[in-house]
Design a protein around this motif. Structure first.
Motif, PDB file in Angstrom:
ATOM      1  N   GLN A  67      27.260  39.764  44.953  1.00 33.16           N
ATOM      2  CA  GLN A  67      27.942  40.734  44.511  1.00 33.16           C
ATOM      3  C   GLN A  67      26.859  42.063  44.522  1.00 33.16           C
ATOM      4  O   GLN A  67      25.798  41.649  44.136  1.00 33.16           O
ATOM      5  CB  GLN A  67      28.833  40.777  43.472  1.00 33.16           C
ATOM      6  CG  GLN A  67      29.858  39.709  43.643  1.00 33.16           C
ATOM      7  CD  GLN A  67      30.950  40.039  44.434  1.00 33.16           C
ATOM      8  OE1 GLN A  67      30.954  40.587  45.746  1.00 33.16           O
ATOM      9  NE2 GLN A  67      32.263  39.627  43.993  1.00 33.16           N
ATOM     10  N   GLU A 186      33.746  46.246  49.838  1.00 36.66           N
ATOM     11  CA  GLU A 186      34.280  45.026  50.047  1.00 36.66           C
ATOM     12  C   GLU A 186      34.600  44.546  48.711  1.00 36.66           C
ATOM     13  O   GLU A 186      35.510  43.369  48.936  1.00 36.66           O
ATOM     14  CB  GLU A 186      33.390  44.118  50.698  1.00 36.66           C
ATOM     15  CG  GLU A 186      32.017  43.791  50.080  1.00 36.66           C
ATOM     16  CD  GLU A 186      31.127  44.736  50.395  1.00 36.66           C
ATOM     17  OE1 GLU A 186      31.166  45.751  50.829  1.00 36.66           O
ATOM     18  OE2 GLU A 186      29.854  44.727  49.826  1.00 36.66           O
ATOM     19  N   GLN A 187      34.512  44.950  47.458  1.00 31.85           N
ATOM     20  CA  GLN A 187      34.970  44.562  46.308  1.00 31.85           C
ATOM     21  C   GLN A 187      36.175  45.089  45.823  1.00 31.85           C
ATOM     22  O   GLN A 187      35.843  46.598  45.621  1.00 31.85           O
ATOM     23  CB  GLN A 187      33.832  44.428  45.273  1.00 31.85           C
ATOM     24  CG  GLN A 187      32.702  43.485  45.352  1.00 31.85           C
ATOM     25  CD  GLN A 187      31.624  43.659  44.624  1.00 31.85           C
ATOM     26  OE1 GLN A 187      30.460  43.913  44.828  1.00 31.85           O
ATOM     27  NE2 GLN A 187      31.817  43.749  43.096  1.00 31.85           N
ATOM     28  N   THR A 188      37.267  44.814  45.855  1.00 33.96           N
ATOM     29  CA  THR A 188      38.310  45.587  45.370  1.00 33.96           C
ATOM     30  C   THR A 188      38.947  45.385  44.053  1.00 33.96           C
ATOM     31  O   THR A 188      38.985  44.063  43.582  1.00 33.96           O
ATOM     32  CB  THR A 188      39.373  45.627  46.425  1.00 33.96           C
ATOM     33  OG1 THR A 188      40.038  44.019  46.454  1.00 33.96           O
ATOM     34  CG2 THR A 188      39.062  45.947  47.934  1.00 33.96           C
TER      35      THR A 188
END
Ligand code: SAH
Length: 367
Positions: A67, A186-188
């Motif tokens: 991440q 892309e991280q929600t």
């Protein structure tokens, strides 16, 4: 006779489902107001949880992470980090040390790694920790908490079957705009909340938390975070002040002063305790980064859990989530005596050889 200040506090404490009331409590800066809030949260903790503090030995198993969180020192794009993964014997040694000291639980924490090999490594390590740490005083072995990020339901199930029974996944903030500002697209937030639901469905005791004092974060946002903990039936809370890291994109964004972040984090612990009287609340390392007494302060504001860092020395310096993360570890001095003595001064004792599960979880599952 109640003073006017106590009457005000009383009135606010009768509106603990109201965002504005919570925001007012979180924003306390007057010394007397803060002390009244603190005393109330501490008294409630002693009534609902009792005076025991439980240790979870924290083992930072790897800083390899897929991440790219904009605040975090071990984010994928930080090329200055020497990446490591502890060997299984190193992890098992640390776990056995915990069991021998009477710590009831360990936390395996690390960067996010979804490879099949990494997943199997964790499953196997959990199984072995369980087998190695069963003893007459703790016949079920150490309690195992995992903090390994967003994974699929299948992975969560695999690790649960191996013997882990608690999982920490911070939501970081429940405000969609703020979440989007501190993470790559892309991280929600939805993905994190779905992961928390998946963990709940698998049967874990579920922990989450937020960072406090993020650039631009408001008191109302923090108040909503606390209400989220309640509506989502969170069992365990781990929160701490945001602390910039020089090698991250957020390094130069202005934040509150260290003293303000510390006080806000302490107010947040107290308010969370008032709203969730039986949850496990950790006094975290980040509090210690801002003040040498940060962790003790956390207990006096309503925390009942601490996670002494047991990562082997050589690796610890590479798990720098933020600047000034404490590296020296007085908790591994014989029997963690320093911390035990400090807790005794606060009228608290250490709960040895027991998991110290969240009462919020056990109450919910009592039939
Ligand atoms: N990868 C795992 C756990 C490792 S990070 C996961 O995602 O759950 C553990 C926590 O450290 C994060 O959830 C975050 O809240 C905190 N953290 C990371 N960077 C930080 C910073 N700069 N200041 C304060 N806390 C930070």
């Amino acid at each position: 006779m109640m003073s006017a200040m106590e009457r005000d506090l009383d009135r606010l404490c009768q509106q603990l489902d109201d965002t504005d009331a919570l925001a007012t409590l979180l924003g306390f800066t007057d010394t007397d107001d803060i002390e009244a809030l603190r005393a109330r949260a501490e008294a409630l903790t002693l009534r609902t949880i009792g005076n025991r503090v439980h240790y979870r030995g924290l083992i930072e198993i790897s800083n390899i992470c897929s991440q790219d969180c904009c605040y975090c020192g071990i984010r994928r794009s930080n090329a200055h980090v020497a990446r490591y993964t502890l060997t299984q014997p190193e992890i098992l040694d640390a776990a056995q040390w915990c069991a021998a000291q009477g710590y009831g639980s360990v936390v395996l924490q690390g960067g996010e790694n979804t490879s099949a090999a990494a997943v199997e490594f964790i499953a196997d390590t959990v199984t072995r920790i369980k087998a190695l740490t069963r003893n007459p005083r703790q016949p079920e072995g150490l309690g195992i908490t995992l903090s390994l990020g967003v994974q699929t339901s299948d992975v969560y199930r695999r690790w649960f079957a191996a013997g882990a029974h608690r999982y920490l996944l911070r939501v970081e903030t429940t405000d969609p705009q703020l979440f989007a500002r501190i993470h790559p697209p892309e991280q929600t937030l939805d993905e994190r909340i779905e992961a928390l639901q998946a963990l709940r469905d698998v049967g874990y005791q579920v922990g989450t938390g937020v960072m406090i004092g993020l650039p631009g974060q408001t008191l109302v946002q923090l108040a909503r975070d606390v209400l989220f903990f309640k509506t989502f039936e969170i069992d365990m809370i781990g929160m701490g002040p945001y602390q910039p890291h020089a090698d991250t994109p957020m390094a130069d964004e202005p934040t509150l002063s260290a003293a303000e972040r510390l006080q806000r984090a302490l107010n947040m612990i107290a308010v969370t305790r008032l709203v969730l009287p039986t949850a496990n609340i950790a006094s975290t390392t980040a509090l210690q980064a801002l003040s040498p007494e940060g962790r003790e302060l956390g207990f006096s504001y309503g925390a009942n859990i601490t996670m002494p860092n047991l990562t082997p020395e050589a690796a610890r310096q590479h798990y720098l989530l933020y600047d000034e993360k404490p590296l020296y570890n007085e908790d591994t001095e014989p029997f963690g005596d320093i911390l035990k003595r400090r807790l005794a001064k606060l009228g608290r004792e250490v709960g040895l050889h027991e998991w110290g599960d969240s009462r919020r979880f056990t109450d919910r599952h009592r039939t």
